[in-house]
Design a protein around this motif. Sequence first.
Motif, PDB file in Angstrom:
ATOM      1  N   LEU A  28       0.886  -1.359   0.037  1.00 42.89           N
ATOM      2  CA  LEU A  28       0.107   0.044  -0.102  1.00 42.89           C
ATOM      3  C   LEU A  28       0.952   1.301   0.027  1.00 42.89           C
ATOM      4  O   LEU A  28       0.371   2.156  -0.679  1.00 42.89           O
ATOM      5  CB  LEU A  28      -0.943  -0.053   1.173  1.00 42.89           C
ATOM      6  N   ILE A  29       1.940   1.028   0.949  1.00 45.47           N
ATOM      7  CA  ILE A  29       2.783   2.419   0.978  1.00 45.47           C
ATOM      8  C   ILE A  29       3.442   2.627  -0.756  1.00 45.47           C
ATOM      9  O   ILE A  29       3.446   3.691  -1.108  1.00 45.47           O
ATOM     10  CB  ILE A  29       4.062   2.267   1.706  1.00 45.47           C
ATOM     11  N   THR A  35       1.832   7.490  -6.614  1.00 43.83           N
ATOM     12  CA  THR A  35       0.843   8.300  -7.287  1.00 43.83           C
ATOM     13  C   THR A  35       1.089   9.747  -6.783  1.00 43.83           C
ATOM     14  O   THR A  35       0.480  10.716  -7.280  1.00 43.83           O
ATOM     15  CB  THR A  35      -0.660   7.891  -6.678  1.00 43.83           C
ATOM     16  N   VAL A  36       1.989   9.969  -5.963  1.00 45.05           N
ATOM     17  CA  VAL A  36       2.608  11.171  -5.418  1.00 45.05           C
ATOM     18  C   VAL A  36       3.232  11.902  -6.168  1.00 45.05           C
ATOM     19  O   VAL A  36       4.535  11.416  -7.098  1.00 45.05           O
ATOM     20  CB  VAL A  36       3.305  11.061  -4.020  1.00 45.05           C
ATOM     21  N   ASN A  37       2.950  13.243  -6.806  1.00 43.63           N
ATOM     22  CA  ASN A  37       4.061  14.065  -7.709  1.00 43.63           C
ATOM     23  C   ASN A  37       5.170  14.355  -6.974  1.00 43.63           C
ATOM     24  O   ASN A  37       5.323  14.367  -5.587  1.00 43.63           O
ATOM     25  CB  ASN A  37       3.119  15.306  -7.922  1.00 43.63           C
ATOM     26  N   SER A  76      -3.575  10.189   3.573  1.00 41.29           N
ATOM     27  CA  SER A  76      -3.481   8.755   2.629  1.00 41.29           C
ATOM     28  C   SER A  76      -2.404   7.928   3.130  1.00 41.29           C
ATOM     29  O   SER A  76      -2.590   6.633   3.141  1.00 41.29           O
ATOM     30  CB  SER A  76      -3.200   9.147   1.288  1.00 41.29           C
ATOM     31  N   LEU A  77      -1.246   8.572   3.659  1.00 39.32           N
ATOM     32  CA  LEU A  77      -0.222   7.736   4.289  1.00 39.32           C
ATOM     33  C   LEU A  77      -0.973   6.835   5.535  1.00 39.32           C
ATOM     34  O   LEU A  77      -0.688   5.911   5.837  1.00 39.32           O
ATOM     35  CB  LEU A  77       0.945   8.568   4.744  1.00 39.32           C
ATOM     36  N   ASP A  78      -1.612   7.884   6.397  1.00 35.94           N
ATOM     37  CA  ASP A  78      -2.226   7.254   7.507  1.00 35.94           C
ATOM     38  C   ASP A  78      -3.217   5.891   7.265  1.00 35.94           C
ATOM     39  O   ASP A  78      -3.123   5.025   8.053  1.00 35.94           O
ATOM     40  CB  ASP A  78      -3.025   8.258   8.375  1.00 35.94           C
ATOM     41  N   MET A  79      -3.905   6.187   6.266  1.00 34.62           N
ATOM     42  CA  MET A  79      -4.923   5.125   5.856  1.00 34.62           C
ATOM     43  C   MET A  79      -4.211   3.918   5.377  1.00 34.62           C
ATOM     44  O   MET A  79      -4.962   2.864   5.418  1.00 34.62           O
ATOM     45  CB  MET A  79      -5.682   5.819   4.733  1.00 34.62           C
TER      46      MET A  79
END
Length: 124
Positions: A28-29, A35-37, A76-79
Amino acid sequence: TVLNTDQFTYYTFFERVNEQIRFRWVSLIRNYLNTVNEKDLVTLSQFERITQIEIVLSQDGQYLKSFIHHTSSDHSLDMTSVDAFQTAAPFLNPPKGLVEEDGLIHIHAQFVVDLRPRTGLGVN
Protein backbone atom coordinates in the motif's frame (compact mmCIF):
# COMPACT_ATOMS: atom_id res chain seq x y z
CA THR A 1 4.75 -2.72 15.44
CA VAL A 2 2.96 -3.21 18.70
CA LEU A 3 5.19 -2.42 21.66
CA ASN A 4 3.84 -3.41 25.05
CA THR A 5 3.87 -6.20 27.61
CA ASP A 6 1.07 -8.07 25.84
CA GLN A 7 3.27 -8.49 22.78
CA PHE A 8 5.79 -10.46 24.81
CA THR A 9 3.13 -12.51 26.59
CA TYR A 10 1.25 -13.27 23.38
CA TYR A 11 4.22 -13.26 21.04
CA THR A 12 2.92 -15.87 18.58
CA PHE A 13 -0.37 -14.05 18.05
CA PHE A 14 1.31 -10.69 17.48
CA GLU A 15 3.87 -12.28 15.18
CA ARG A 16 1.00 -13.71 13.09
CA VAL A 17 -0.66 -10.28 13.02
CA ASN A 18 2.60 -8.66 11.91
CA GLU A 19 3.05 -11.27 9.17
CA GLN A 20 -0.52 -10.73 7.94
CA ILE A 21 -0.19 -6.95 7.71
CA ARG A 22 3.48 -6.45 6.73
CA PHE A 23 3.25 -7.25 3.01
CA ARG A 24 -0.08 -5.49 2.65
CA TRP A 25 1.21 -2.32 4.31
CA VAL A 26 4.44 -2.22 2.29
CA SER A 27 2.45 -2.75 -0.92
CA LEU A 28 0.00 0.00 0.00
CA ILE A 29 2.87 2.40 0.78
CA ARG A 30 4.55 1.64 -2.55
CA ASN A 31 1.29 2.08 -4.45
CA TYR A 32 0.63 5.38 -2.70
CA LEU A 33 4.13 6.73 -3.34
CA ASN A 34 3.77 5.88 -7.03
CA THR A 35 0.82 8.29 -7.20
CA VAL A 36 2.54 11.19 -5.42
CA ASN A 37 3.96 13.99 -7.55
CA GLU A 38 7.57 15.07 -7.11
CA LYS A 39 6.73 18.23 -5.13
CA ASP A 40 4.60 16.29 -2.63
CA LEU A 41 7.25 13.58 -2.39
CA VAL A 42 9.80 16.21 -1.39
CA THR A 43 7.37 17.44 1.27
CA LEU A 44 6.83 13.88 2.58
CA SER A 45 10.59 13.41 2.72
CA GLN A 46 11.22 16.35 5.04
CA PHE A 47 10.84 14.29 8.22
CA GLU A 48 9.98 10.84 9.53
CA ARG A 49 6.23 10.14 9.23
CA ILE A 50 4.70 8.28 12.18
CA THR A 51 1.16 6.98 12.35
CA GLN A 52 -0.15 5.55 15.63
CA ILE A 53 -3.40 3.64 15.41
CA GLU A 54 -5.70 1.55 17.54
CA ILE A 55 -7.37 -1.41 15.89
CA VAL A 56 -10.44 -2.91 17.51
CA LEU A 57 -11.14 -6.59 16.94
CA SER A 58 -13.95 -8.84 18.01
CA GLN A 59 -13.15 -11.75 20.33
CA ASP A 60 -12.79 -14.01 17.28
CA GLY A 61 -10.32 -11.67 15.55
CA GLN A 62 -12.65 -9.88 13.11
CA TYR A 63 -11.76 -6.26 12.30
CA LEU A 64 -14.38 -3.89 13.73
CA LYS A 65 -12.98 -0.37 13.63
CA SER A 66 -9.89 1.76 14.00
CA PHE A 67 -8.77 5.04 15.48
CA ILE A 68 -5.83 7.18 14.43
CA HIS A 69 -4.25 8.50 17.64
CA HIS A 70 -1.29 10.24 16.00
CA THR A 71 -1.25 11.30 12.37
CA SER A 72 1.71 11.40 10.04
CA SER A 73 0.27 14.67 8.69
CA ASP A 74 -0.70 12.87 5.49
CA HIS A 75 -4.15 11.30 5.51
CA SER A 76 -3.46 8.88 2.67
CA LEU A 77 -0.29 7.67 4.36
CA ASP A 78 -2.22 7.17 7.63
CA MET A 79 -4.90 5.20 5.83
CA THR A 80 -2.38 2.66 4.50
CA SER A 81 -1.98 1.44 8.09
CA VAL A 82 -5.72 1.12 8.63
CA ASP A 83 -6.24 -0.50 5.23
CA ALA A 84 -3.49 -3.05 5.90
CA PHE A 85 -5.33 -4.22 9.03
CA GLN A 86 -8.72 -4.24 7.32
CA THR A 87 -7.55 -6.35 4.39
CA ALA A 88 -5.49 -8.71 6.58
CA ALA A 89 -8.37 -9.58 8.92
CA PRO A 90 -9.49 -11.88 10.38
CA PHE A 91 -6.71 -12.56 12.86
CA LEU A 92 -7.45 -16.11 13.90
CA ASN A 93 -7.26 -17.54 17.41
CA PRO A 94 -6.64 -14.38 19.42
CA PRO A 95 -5.71 -15.18 23.02
CA LYS A 96 -8.58 -14.76 25.48
CA GLY A 97 -6.22 -12.74 27.69
CA LEU A 98 -6.29 -9.90 25.14
CA VAL A 99 -10.03 -9.39 25.52
CA GLU A 100 -10.60 -6.21 27.52
CA GLU A 101 -13.48 -5.23 29.81
CA ASP A 102 -15.55 -4.02 26.86
CA GLY A 103 -15.40 -7.54 25.38
CA LEU A 104 -13.14 -6.42 22.52
CA ILE A 105 -9.46 -6.65 21.61
CA HIS A 106 -7.59 -3.36 21.22
CA ILE A 107 -4.31 -3.44 19.32
CA HIS A 108 -2.12 -0.34 19.40
CA ALA A 109 0.36 -0.10 16.54
CA GLN A 110 2.84 2.38 15.19
CA PHE A 111 3.88 2.68 11.54
CA VAL A 112 6.95 4.67 10.52
CA VAL A 113 7.81 5.88 7.02
CA ASP A 114 11.12 7.64 6.59
CA LEU A 115 11.78 8.82 3.03
CA ARG A 116 14.75 10.99 3.92
CA PRO A 117 17.99 10.08 2.14
CA ARG A 118 20.43 8.26 4.38
CA THR A 119 23.69 10.03 4.97
CA GLY A 120 26.99 8.95 6.47
CA LEU A 121 26.83 5.45 5.02
CA GLY A 122 29.92 5.90 2.85
CA VAL A 123 33.00 3.72 3.06
CA ASN A 124 36.08 5.20 4.75
